[in-house]
Scaffold this motif. Structure first.
Motif, PDB file in Angstrom:
ATOM      1  N   GLU A 188       0.840  -1.196   0.000  1.00 45.95           N
ATOM      2  CA  GLU A 188       0.000   0.000   0.000  1.00 45.95           C
ATOM      3  C   GLU A 188       0.868   1.237   0.000  1.00 45.95           C
ATOM      4  OE1 GLU A 188      -3.895   1.763   2.391  1.00 45.95           O
ATOM      5  OE2 GLU A 188      -2.708   0.154   3.257  1.00 45.95           O
ATOM      6  N   ASN A 189       0.594   2.127  -0.950  1.00 46.04           N
ATOM      7  CA  ASN A 189       1.279   3.410  -1.049  1.00 46.04           C
ATOM      8  C   ASN A 189       2.803   3.258  -1.031  1.00 46.04           C
ATOM      9  OD1 ASN A 189       1.219   6.193  -1.417  1.00 46.04           O
ATOM     10  ND2 ASN A 189       1.392   6.611   0.776  1.00 46.04           N
ATOM     11  N   HIS A 190       3.288   2.323  -1.836  1.00 45.87           N
ATOM     12  CA  HIS A 190       4.712   2.103  -2.046  1.00 45.87           C
ATOM     13  C   HIS A 190       5.408   1.433  -0.857  1.00 45.87           C
ATOM     14  CE1 HIS A 190       6.327   3.591  -5.899  1.00 45.87           C
ATOM     15  NE2 HIS A 190       7.512   3.281  -5.426  1.00 45.87           N
ATOM     16  N   VAL A 191       4.636   0.913   0.066  1.00 49.74           N
ATOM     17  CA  VAL A 191       5.198   0.241   1.237  1.00 49.74           C
ATOM     18  C   VAL A 191       4.630  -1.174   1.314  1.00 49.74           C
ATOM     19  CG1 VAL A 191       5.361   0.216   3.751  1.00 49.74           C
ATOM     20  CG2 VAL A 191       5.509   2.386   2.508  1.00 49.74           C
ATOM     21  N   ILE A 192       5.503  -2.151   1.536  1.00 49.08           N
ATOM     22  CA  ILE A 192       5.102  -3.543   1.731  1.00 49.08           C
ATOM     23  C   ILE A 192       5.226  -3.841   3.215  1.00 49.08           C
ATOM     24  CG2 ILE A 192       5.576  -5.938   1.112  1.00 49.08           C
ATOM     25  CD1 ILE A 192       6.906  -4.873  -1.436  1.00 49.08           C
ATOM     26  N   SER A 193       4.184  -4.422   3.786  1.00 44.76           N
ATOM     27  CA  SER A 193       4.199  -4.638   5.234  1.00 44.76           C
ATOM     28  C   SER A 193       3.598  -5.990   5.611  1.00 44.76           C
ATOM     29  CB  SER A 193       3.433  -3.511   5.940  1.00 44.76           C
ATOM     30  OG  SER A 193       2.084  -3.479   5.514  1.00 44.76           O
ATOM     31  N   HIS A 194       4.061  -6.480   6.790  1.00 47.65           N
ATOM     32  CA  HIS A 194       3.508  -7.694   7.392  1.00 47.65           C
ATOM     33  C   HIS A 194       3.111  -7.326   8.814  1.00 47.65           C
ATOM     34  CE1 HIS A 194       3.886 -11.766   9.400  1.00 47.65           C
ATOM     35  NE2 HIS A 194       2.953 -11.931   8.480  1.00 47.65           N
ATOM     36  N   LYS A 195       1.811  -7.227   9.011  1.00 43.08           N
ATOM     37  CA  LYS A 195       1.301  -6.673  10.260  1.00 43.08           C
ATOM     38  C   LYS A 195       1.722  -7.483  11.477  1.00 43.08           C
ATOM     39  CE  LYS A 195      -2.979  -4.938  12.336  1.00 43.08           C
ATOM     40  NZ  LYS A 195      -4.449  -4.768  12.161  1.00 43.08           N
ATOM     41  N   LYS A 196       1.690  -8.813  11.377  1.00 43.32           N
ATOM     42  CA  LYS A 196       1.991  -9.650  12.551  1.00 43.32           C
ATOM     43  C   LYS A 196       3.418  -9.469  13.049  1.00 43.32           C
ATOM     44  CE  LYS A 196      -1.419 -13.300  11.676  1.00 43.32           C
ATOM     45  NZ  LYS A 196      -1.615 -14.751  11.419  1.00 43.32           N
ATOM     46  N   SER A 197       4.352  -9.343  12.111  1.00 43.39           N
ATOM     47  CA  SER A 197       5.753  -9.216  12.531  1.00 43.39           C
ATOM     48  C   SER A 197       6.200  -7.766  12.619  1.00 43.39           C
ATOM     49  CB  SER A 197       6.657  -9.948  11.537  1.00 43.39           C
ATOM     50  OG  SER A 197       6.588  -9.336  10.254  1.00 43.39           O
ATOM     51  N   GLY A 198       5.405  -6.878  12.068  1.00 41.72           N
ATOM     52  CA  GLY A 198       5.763  -5.469  12.065  1.00 41.72           C
ATOM     53  C   GLY A 198       6.798  -5.093  11.016  1.00 41.72           C
TER      54      GLY A 198
END
Length: 782
Positions: free
Chosen positions: A178-188
């Motif tokens: 999202e918006n040029h950022v890749i993220s994994h919520k569980k691990s932060g």
């Protein structure tokens, strides 16, 4: 123009993607190994459609090049994500104010979930094998490619997510981009797009069915109208590069003395005075003058100099004896009488429904009228211009061209060069309107460079050149007859459309319009009529006939929408209500049943003629204009609607005619239903521009010929609408009748056709005087 030389060099080194894959991971090729980015190429053909077919079936379906027969648009367009996260979209269509570079880029960016500030665009050069069909015409750039660019962006995003999930050792479904950022919520964990571009480049392209497009409710850019032109800063600060702006070291300048009459040739010339002009380097005879001319030069004498002024003064000093050829006697006043005579006799039948003659004979009332539209010139604010360098067996040009592949092909033919020895670079266009789809001026530039041992030459057309030697909109006479019943409604409709065809620049002496010209508002007439006959009488061409914004929709819409208002008056009916009654109830019509075998090149099943949408735009402008309100003396309201380029438009015009017969347009309402609105800001701009251009056609613009020569020299003779004549009130109504999963319509051209008839109908409402010829200028002064 934004330019990334490394990316462009890498793209140039890569072979064209093979047809069978809808997405190709170009970055996996050795040729792009040093790019360090994810690079995807898009192809419209899906190999899965061929599964289970025999070799013979495939050969029948596809040509020798592996492409479907008749399939012209097969783009292979690159989208790259660099190690620093920059997203580069290669635009394959020409930018001439439509915003196509911006709209294509943000379509990719939206599905990619890219930060717009990290997106840039580079312009594709002319190479159909690599970039697919590049002709910027027919209002089809977004219409044909919107869904496919969405798919490219969504696939790239998925590949980035897959790369991140693999590196982080987590399920793909838990990773979000999202918006040029890749993220994994569980691990932060979070990372930028550039951090995974190289890893994503090692992955196979995901299967088409695994790529999920966004819910339109989640769009950030598409349909929002919040993003200005990506070139806007460069354009407004003078940094943008148009055809006229191209500069190369050691560049010379050239103009051409062309035959004043189409088909004329040089008999002899004396350049002694020209060669004495300071700065003049050389004169060159440019061969040409053949009929049909196609896209090749008209011929003449080129003057090459160290600066533009010297070239122009040298041209003035030339002494040329011309053979004016077969069109020396062309006179548009006399030719109009020929067209009228042709329109008053039976012609080639192009649609026949019911028994027109029988119904006409029994009709209570008979109405007939003839409408005339003159030659028109595209007159883009930037006249044609090109820089060419022909050296060491290689030709490279820089030009404001709508059809770069057409230019590439004609350069190959004229210079006898192989495809790989020609490169056409596309600059921004300062307007096009169809004129710059013909590369005659580019060939002229190349011939001049060849004549001076490969020095780069900038070939310029002046405004006078543009008006005297262009490709003109056809001249036409439209004759309509109707038989009315006792309620004033037509029981019989006869329309004869008589005009020289665009086909005349490709074939010797054709006399009838081509199916695509007839399908622009004539054969696809959607009225609910019991008896209809449409005819196309013969008409010869005496000048180069070419594409003009909206093409044959202009005379057809002017005649039909004006005639409808005449019938309404004869029936004592309100013209808006009468028009809606003629259209009839909302229904979807297969254009093939109307005799339209073209349908703007679209599948009739996907693009039927939808009378409900046509009714909708007419009702919208009527409401916007306050239809039915009482106006002061000398003012009137007029309305017109039209279907073109698979889009529905309507115009309501409020005009005033003063005691001197001068027409003032006070207000225009224009409604457009092009389906889902990808870039509302550009749609509004296109409609506003269409209104102003349409006003020029209605009020003042025309090209006339005498002794084979155009009589207008500049904007003092070929009058376009000035700023003070623009309506103070211009309301654009964007009508949405379909969603983003439905086929899109066109936008660039459909706004023009209903403008002139709406104004003409408003003039009648204001004065009681009927306008049957364009332009209106001076017709009301007596």
């Amino acid at each position: 123009m934004i330019h990334d030389s490394k990316l462009m060099a890498d793209l140039a080194a890569a072979p064209a993607p093979k047809a069978p894959a809808i997405l190709d991971n170009v970055s996996r090729r050795a040729a792009l190994g040093g790019l360090g980015a994810l690079v995807l190429a898009l192809s419209l053909r899906d190999a899965r459609a061929d599964e289970g077919q025999t070799k013979e079936q495939k050969e029948k379906k596809y040509g020798a090049d592996g492409m479907p027969h008749g399939w012209r648009d097969d783009p292979k367009i690159f989208v790259a994500i660099a190690a620093d996260g920059t997203v580069t979209v290669t635009n394959h269509r020409s930018e001439m104010g439509t915003g196509v570079r911006t709209s294509i880029a943000f379509t990719v960016a939206d599905e990619l979930e890219a930060d717009w500030s990290k997106v840039k665009v580079i312009q594709a050069w002319g190479d159909e094998s690599r970039f697919g069909n590049q002709d910027t015409d027919g209002s089809r750039s977004l219409r044909h490619f919107f869904q496919h660019f969405r798919h490219v962006g969504a696939a790239a995003k998925l590949m980035l997510v897959q790369a991140a999930a693999k590196q982080w050792g987590v399920p793909v479904g838990e990773v979000v981009a999202e918006n040029h950022v890749i993220s994994h919520k569980k691990s932060g964990k979070t990372a930028g797009y550039g951090d995974f571009a190289a890893a994503a480049a090692e992955l196979p392209v995901p299967a088409r069915e695994s790529v999920v497009l966004k819910d339109p409710m989640a769009f950030r850019y598409i349909g929002k109208g919040k993003i200005g032109l990506i070139d806007n800063h460069d354009i407004t600060t003078g940094k943008a590069i148009y055809g006229l702006d191209t500069q190369l070291d050691g560049m010379l300048f050239a103009v051409v003395a062309r035959p004043a009459v189409y088909g004329g040739k040089v008999k002899s010339f004396d350049d002694s005075a020209t060669l004495k002009v300071p700065g003049v380097v050389k004169t060159v005879k440019v061969e040409g003058g053949e009929i049909p001319s196609e896209f090749m030069p008209l011929g003449g004498i080129a003057v090459i100099a160290k600066n533009t002024w010297a070239a122009m003064k040298g041209r003035e000093a030339l002494k040329i004896v011309w053979d004016d050829g077969p069109n020396a006697g062309y006179d548009t006043t006399a030719f109009r009488k020929e067209l009228e005579a042709s329109a008053r006799a039976p012609g080639k039948v192009v649609r026949n429904q019911g028994d027109v003659d029988g119904a006409m004979a029994k009709a209570k009332t008979k109405i007939q009228a003839e409408y005339f539209v003159p030659h028109l010139a595209q007159a883009p604010m930037e006249p044609p211009a090109a820089v060419a360098r022909v050296k060491d067996g290689f030709c490279e040009v820089w030009a404001c061209i709508q059809g770069p592949q057409a230019a590439n092909d004609r350069l190959m033919k004229r210079l006898n060069l192989a495809d790989e020895k020609v490169k056409v670079n596309v600059t921004l266009l300062g307007g096009g309107f169809g004129r710059k789809s013909k590369p005659d001026f580019i060939v002229e530039a190349a011939l001049c460079s060849q004549a001076v041992d490969g020095a780069p030459v900038k070939l310029l057309w002046t405004r006078e050149d543009d008006l005297h030697h262009g490709y003109y909109h056809t001249i036409s006479v439209e004759r309509l007859e109707a038989g009315l019943d006792d309620k004033g409604m037509p029981v019989a409709w006869l329309h004869r459309s008589t005009a020289p065809t665009i086909g005349s620049i490709f074939a010797p002496d054709p006399k009838h319009e081509l199916p695509f010209e007839l399908g622009m508002g004539l054969t696809n007439l959607p009225f609910a009529l019991p008896n209809v006959r449409l005819e196309n009488p013969e008409a010869a061409a005496h000048v180069r006939i070419g594409w003009f914004r909206s093409v044959s929709n202009i005379p057809h819409a002017f005649a039909i929408q004006s005639f409808v208002a005449e019938l309404a008056h004869a029936a004592g009916r309100d013209p808006k209500d009468y028009l809606l009654d003629l259209i009839g109830p909302a229904r979807k019509i297969d254009p093939m049943t109307l005799g339209d075998v073209w349908n703007y090149g679209e599948d009739p099943a996907r693009y039927p003629v939808d009378t409900g949408r046509l009714r909708g735009v007419i009702e919208t402008v009527a409401k916007g204009a306050g239809w039915g309100r009482k106006l002061e003396k000398g003012r009137g309201l007029g309305v017109a609607g039209h279907y073109s380029f698979v889009t529905y438009t309507a115009v309501a015009a409020e005009v005033e005619v003063d005691d001197k017969g001068e027409v003032k347009v006070h207000a225009i309402d224009i409604a457009v239903d092009c389906g889902a609105q990808v870039n509302p800001e550009r749609i509004r701009s296109q409609m506003e521009g269409a209104v102003v251009m349409g006003m020029g056609l209605a009020l003042s613009s025309q090209i006339t010929f005498k002794n084979g020569r155009a009589e207008q020299n500049n904007f003092d003779g070929y009058e376009v609408v000035r700023m003070d004549a623009a309506p103070k009130i211009l309301r654009v109504h964007l009508v949405t009748s379909t969603g983003f999963d439905s086929p899109l319509g066109g936008v660039g051209e459909p706004g023009v056709p209903p403008v002139a008839p709406a104004i003409a109908n408003a003039v009648f409402a204001a004065t009681g005087r009927r306008i049957r010829q364009l332009p209106i200028k001076d017709q009301l002064s007596s």
